[in-house]
Write a protein that holds these residues in place. Sequence first.
Motif: not given
Length: 271
Positions: A21-28, A117-127, A164-166, A244-251
């Motif tokens: 879910x991006x630590x750098x994004x949340x910290x910023x 949003x890019x992270x979400x798209x990657x997680x959907x692809x991962x799922x 980690x998602x990428x 499990x699947x990763x769609x929850x993180x993507x949402x």
Amino acid sequence: MTIWLALLLGIVQGVCEFLPVSSSGHLLLLQTMFGIEAQEGQLFSVMLHVATLIAVCIVYRKRIWNIICHPIQKIFGYLILATIPTVVFTLIMKKVEPFATFFSSAEGGSFLGAGFLLTGAMLLLSDYLLQRSRQRKLGSMRTRDALVIGGMQCLGVFPGVSRSGSTITGALISGLDRRGAADFSFLMSIPAILGATVLEAYDTVKAGITLSGSDILYIIVGMIAAGVTGYFAIRFMLRLITKKRLWGFAIYVGVLGLAVIAFQLFGVLGF
């Protein structure tokens, strides 16, 4: 900064460094919301990275010790090979114009919503890939796989884009099984976090930041929180990705990205 804010930031760093879910994004985002100055936040971020580095080293202590004792093995070479694209990419983005100007703006949060949003798209692809994994074990990695994963990690230098998602997405694209993708991603975090820590520490020293007694206390509290939560976040993610699947993180990151963009448009956020 207060003790409670240091504790909160430490927990967020520990959890988000290893969950996709991006630590750098949340910290910023949190530092902007609580009005933490850039220099103060930079030094604090350096020390939180050190704590999460310790956490991943504890979890993978046996494998790391094996690599240290027997450095001539494929996994060590692949980790080095996968790290090279990120090092080159980061240096270009930080030192070469016009990329440096763009990257500076990104670090300031201008594209934070887009990063989520890019992270979400990657997680959907991962799922999607998790359901169709070709089940190649980590021991069957090839040079091409390391380069693909390393290339995907380049995206993680931007705030809002999960490292980690990428890297997990890159590993699944390469055809690794779930556990192999997670293991290589977390092992890759060691040189990635170490490199980011060195660069941030250099910038901190260059800026001439000094510490007071209270600053040291806040850093210690944040590091303990980041280290402990980071350890359990890795354990949790290793169990999650194998079952499990990763769609929850993507949402989650998708909604967060849209909210950040909306707040930026209405001037609620200061970047």
